[in-house]
Design a protein around this motif. Structure first.
Motif, PDB file in Angstrom:
ATOM      1  N   VAL A  11       1.140  -0.488  -0.202  1.00  0.00           N
ATOM      2  CA  VAL A  11       0.328   0.087  -0.286  1.00  0.00           C
ATOM      3  C   VAL A  11       1.124   1.111  -0.210  1.00  0.00           C
ATOM      4  N   ASP A  12       2.261   1.286   0.633  1.00  0.00           N
ATOM      5  CA  ASP A  12       2.661   2.344   0.344  1.00  0.00           C
ATOM      6  C   ASP A  12       3.537   3.100  -0.772  1.00  0.00           C
ATOM      7  N   GLY A 366       1.754  12.522  -1.573  1.00  0.00           N
ATOM      8  CA  GLY A 366       0.109  12.006  -0.850  1.00  0.00           C
ATOM      9  C   GLY A 366       0.860  10.942   0.306  1.00  0.00           C
ATOM     10  N   ALA A 367       2.387  10.491   0.469  1.00  0.00           N
ATOM     11  CA  ALA A 367       2.879   9.638   1.292  1.00  0.00           C
ATOM     12  C   ALA A 367       2.213   9.053   2.521  1.00  0.00           C
ATOM     13  N   GLN A 368       2.679   8.758   2.795  1.00  0.00           N
ATOM     14  CA  GLN A 368       2.808   8.355   5.156  1.00  0.00           C
ATOM     15  C   GLN A 368       3.410   9.202   5.430  1.00  0.00           C
ATOM     16  N   ALA A 373       9.522  10.071  -0.853  1.00  0.00           N
ATOM     17  CA  ALA A 373      10.300   9.628  -1.002  1.00  0.00           C
ATOM     18  C   ALA A 373      11.505  10.526  -1.557  1.00  0.00           C
ATOM     19  N   ILE A 374      12.026  11.582  -2.041  1.00  0.00           N
ATOM     20  CA  ILE A 374      11.973  12.863  -2.595  1.00  0.00           C
ATOM     21  C   ILE A 374      13.493  13.086  -1.216  1.00  0.00           C
ATOM     22  N   GLY A 375      12.067  13.212   0.172  1.00  0.00           N
ATOM     23  CA  GLY A 375      13.157  13.706   1.360  1.00  0.00           C
ATOM     24  C   GLY A 375      13.922  13.121   2.310  1.00  0.00           C
ATOM     25  N   ARG A 376      13.458  11.550   1.756  1.00  0.00           N
ATOM     26  CA  ARG A 376      14.473  10.697   2.591  1.00  0.00           C
ATOM     27  C   ARG A 376      16.109  10.139   1.981  1.00  0.00           C
TER      28      ARG A 376
END
Length: 399
Positions: A11-12, A366-368, A373-376
């Motif tokens: 679901v991620d 709209g991720a958890q 994605a990009i910030g991490r």
């Protein structure tokens, strides 16, 4: 170091292949759909492993096997839940997974008042706003006896905040604070949260700490037997909330827990963000003090808005905030070198870039919350750059 990436399953909205392209070496995941207190099955574990393998990585760390409220309070079916926790360790070992993170926070896991707060450069970050949290406790949740936990000036500011809140903000605070574990479907309505708080009546910090030690005395021997390291995540934020005790918030808390159950299998998840929210925690020193028992690392940074505990804080960029990330990574590299010299199989410590600000395309994905994605990717790149520089022969080889 072995760089890992948290993935919440199919679901991620950030995929395993995204993690691979970001530079991760392995995945941190869990069976979020399994009810708390139930044992994980070999079939379920292997299915998750296959899902991760199909994206090009391996499942290296479990985060988390939830510890039920029944175990923490030693009520109801808590003994059966402990037995199921033990069985889950056996089955994970059977599938080749040797590191398991857990936490012992009562009722609420990590707690934030804002999940997408706008930063100075218009990124989105998670935030704990102390006056807003007190406004929630006093005026929205209306917890009996709450006023006794806060000084008068803070109560006055919380009342001012509450009177200025829209209905939308009031509802948002309830959702944010009552949310369950990341990735789970759990969460509490206001009435459910009050009922959970009542279940802790009579349980102070000393009692909760004794229950943790009792839990560890039962699960650590199984972990030793099957070759699994378990590692306790610190409280987040690292101080009591809603009248509940918190027992893994400081260096002294970890020294007590690790000393009560003396086993390498009984370890620590070093979370620089959770511990870093407390002004009394020296993260480089904590890393050195407990290096031998650190089995998993979350690297992130927070900016505190006061040098008191509790205080307001927000999730800053990985190399900003109050923690000297270069010193923390240097201490971890020293420990890896020491482990290699001992011939330890676990000389590579799994770390992950924890949380991250939403930037660029994250703002529409709209991720958890906390897991863009990009910030991490940005955080991981910065952390890898520090490791590469510290390990370079020109600087005296930490590796």
């Amino acid at each position: 170091m072995k760089y890992t990436w948290r993935w919440f399953g199919p679901v991620d909205k950030v995929t395993v292949r995204d993690a691979l392209q970001a530079g991760a070496h392995g995945i941190v995941s869990a069976l979020h759909h399994v009810p708390t207190g139930a044992a994980w099955t070999v079939e379920g574990i292997r299915q998750r492993q296959d899902e991760i393998l199909s994206g090009g990585l391996t499942w290296d760390v479990v985060e988390s096997i939830p510890v039920s409220e029944e175990i923490k309070t030693q009520s109801g079916d808590w003994r059966a839940h402990v037995a199921n926790w033990q069985e889950s360790l056996r089955r994970l070992s059977q599938c080749g997974i040797r590191t398991v993170c857990y936490n012992f926070m009562p009722v609420l896991d990590w707690t934030r008042t804002d999940l997408r707060w706008e930063t100075r450069h218009q990124a989105r970050a998670m935030r704990f706003d102390l006056p807003d949290f007190v406004a929630f406790d006093l005026h929205i949740l209306k917890r009996p006896g709450a006023a006794g936990d806060y000084p008068e000036p803070l109560q006055a500011e919380a009342e001012r905040r509450f009177r200025a809140m829209s209905d939308t903000r009031i509802a948002e605070l309830g959702r944010n604070i009552g949310a369950g574990l990341p990735g789970s479907a759990d969460g509490y309505t206001l009435d459910q949260l009050l009922e959970k708080l009542r279940s802790y009546q009579g349980i102070d910090a000393a009692r909760l700490c004794a229950n943790l030690v009792d839990f560890l005395s039962q699960v650590v021997p199984v972990a030793e037997e099957v070759g699994v390291n378990i590692c306790a995540h610190p409280d987040d934020p690292p101080w009591p909330l809603l009248g509940l005790p918190r027992i893994l918030s400081t260096r002294a808390d970890y020294a007590h827990m690790l000393g009560q159950v003396e086993s390498r299998a009984n370890g620590m998840t070093l979370c620089s963000g959770s511990l870093g929210a407390h002004p009394g925690n020296d993260l480089p020193q904590i890393t050195r003090d407990f290096a031998d028992r650190i089995h998993f690392v979350h690297l992130r940074n927070v900016t505190r808005e006061a040098e008191t505990a509790p205080c307001s804080f927000y999730e800053d960029e990985h190399l900003e905030g109050g923690t000297d990330m270069v010193e923390v990574i240097a201490a971890l590299l020293d420990e890896e070198r020491r482990r290699r010299a001992e011939g330890r199989e676990d000389h590579l410590i799994p770390i992950r870039p924890d949380h991250g600000q939403e930037i660029l395309d994250d703002l529409t994905r709209g991720a958890q919350p906390g897991y863009p994605a990009i910030g991490r990717l940005k955080g991981l790149a910065e952390l890898r750059g520090i490791e590469r520089a510290l390990s370079h022969p020109r600087l005296g080889a930490c590796a």
